[in-house]
Design an enzyme around this catalytic site. Structure first.
Site, PDB file in Angstrom:
ATOM      1  CB  SER A 100     -52.760  58.058  65.034  1.00 23.61           C
ATOM      2  OG  SER A 100     -53.213  59.338  64.659  1.00 23.61           O
ATOM      3  CE  LYS A 103     -55.387  59.984  67.412  1.00 20.28           C
ATOM      4  NZ  LYS A 103     -55.724  60.098  65.993  1.00 20.28           N
ATOM      5  CB  SER A 159     -57.240  57.279  63.876  1.00 18.68           C
ATOM      6  OG  SER A 159     -55.986  57.698  64.361  1.00 18.68           O
TER       7      SER A 159
END
Length: 326
Positions: A100, A103, A159
């Site tokens: 993640s 992101k 997230s």
């Protein structure tokens, strides 16, 4: 006639060469030639700032005294943003799965290419129910309406994989279109060891980056006030209108153990914020912006840590290597 033309051409070329080589007085004498040279040949060829002038460089490993045991993570680094120096680098060009931490690029592309006040309608592919139980979501439902700004908070703080898909669909027209934008942005930042296929970082063998590329991307992200506002936030409440017109609110908190008070903070630096990332294939990842006692910024990265607890122990050890005098 043809021979005469050739002779004239040869004479003219010879005369021109003579001017260039000797400065003879055919067109104004040596003073004219010297003046031309003084005006044109003394100029700097390139006066603009070099692209990498303000970037930390890490062509190879850079040792760090008392660095955490490298057996507990795959790659790590500490970058002095103010002085543009790399204080620590370990396997920073090793190709790894970003999970993640992807992101941060998703947020950057959205911030640079869309109006954050726009209202987004969540599609079926971004419905929280379309993700596996172990894939983090923010609780979005198909048909939900919320602003792109709201989506970014859920993306970076909590997230949300659903938020990442909704952002990609809106900004890029599709996941494929958005991934193309991500790769174009990476190329522009010289993050050439990265390849993105999705906006959330869920595992794909062809979706990868490096610790150094993450630094390049994050270094660009922190130039935007909106990005900083989000990663510094302790909580955020989004206003959502469902497909049935019913309004509801969802509150999101950061996933970082530092922000949640579940990890000991470094002694000589303040944690501003950053992004976590965890998958089975990527291990535990974390990229952070910190400030030393003189409020000078540092970017730190740890990728592929064995466990979340070790991740923060390692990161704390790296951050505490920041010199107290800056």
């Amino acid at each position: 006639m043809k021979c005469t033309g050739k002779i004239i051409t040869i004479i003219m070329c010879t005369a021109a060469a003579g001017v260039l080589l000797t400065g003879c007085a055919l067109f104004g004498g040596s003073d004219a030639v010297a003046g031309y040279e003084a005006e044109h040949y003394n100029k700097s060829i390139y006066k603009a700032e070099l692209f990498a002038e303000d970037l930390c460089v890490a062509a190879e490993d850079v040792p760090l005294e008392n660095a955490p045991d490298t057996g507990t993570y795959t790659a790590a680094a500490l970058f002095d943003v103010d002085r543009s120096e790399t204080d620590f680098a370990y396997h920073v060009h090793k190709r790894l799965y970003p999970a993640s931490t992807t992101k941060i690029m998703t947020a950057l592309v959205a911030i640079k290419n869309a109006d954050l006040s726009d209202v987004v309608t969540v599609g079926a592919d971004a419905d929280a129910g379309s993700f596996a139980p172990d894939e983090q979501t923010c609780g979005l439902k198909e048909g939900d309406k919320l602003t792109l700004n709201d989506l970014l908070y859920g993306l970076l703080l909590y997230s949300g994989n659903d938020n990442a898909v909704a952002i990609a669909d809106y900004v890029g027209g599709s996941m494929e279109g958005f991934a193309e934008m991500m790769n174009e942005e990476a190329a522009g930042l010289m993050a050439t060891e990265s390849h993105f296929l999705n906006s959330n970082g869920l595992h794909d063998e062809d979706h990868y980056t490096t610790a150094y590329d993450l630094y390049l991307i994050f270094n660009e992200c922190i130039k935007y006030d909106k990005f900083l506002d989000i990663i510094e936030s302790k909580t955020y409440t989004a206003d959502i209108t469902g497909s049935d017109g019913v309004k509801r609110q969802i509150t999101w908190e950061p996933t970082s153990f530092y922000a949640l008070g579940e990890a000991a903070l470094p002694q000589n630096a303040d944690i501003i914020g950053g992004k976590t990332g965890t998958t089975k294939e990527a291990g535990n990842c974390l990229i952070l912006l910190s400030e030393d006692v003189q409020n000078k910024p540092y970017i730190s990265v740890v990728m592929g840590a064995d466990t979340k607890s070790i991740l923060y122990e390692d990161m704390t050890g790296i951050i505490e290597a920041i010199p107290e005098d800056g």
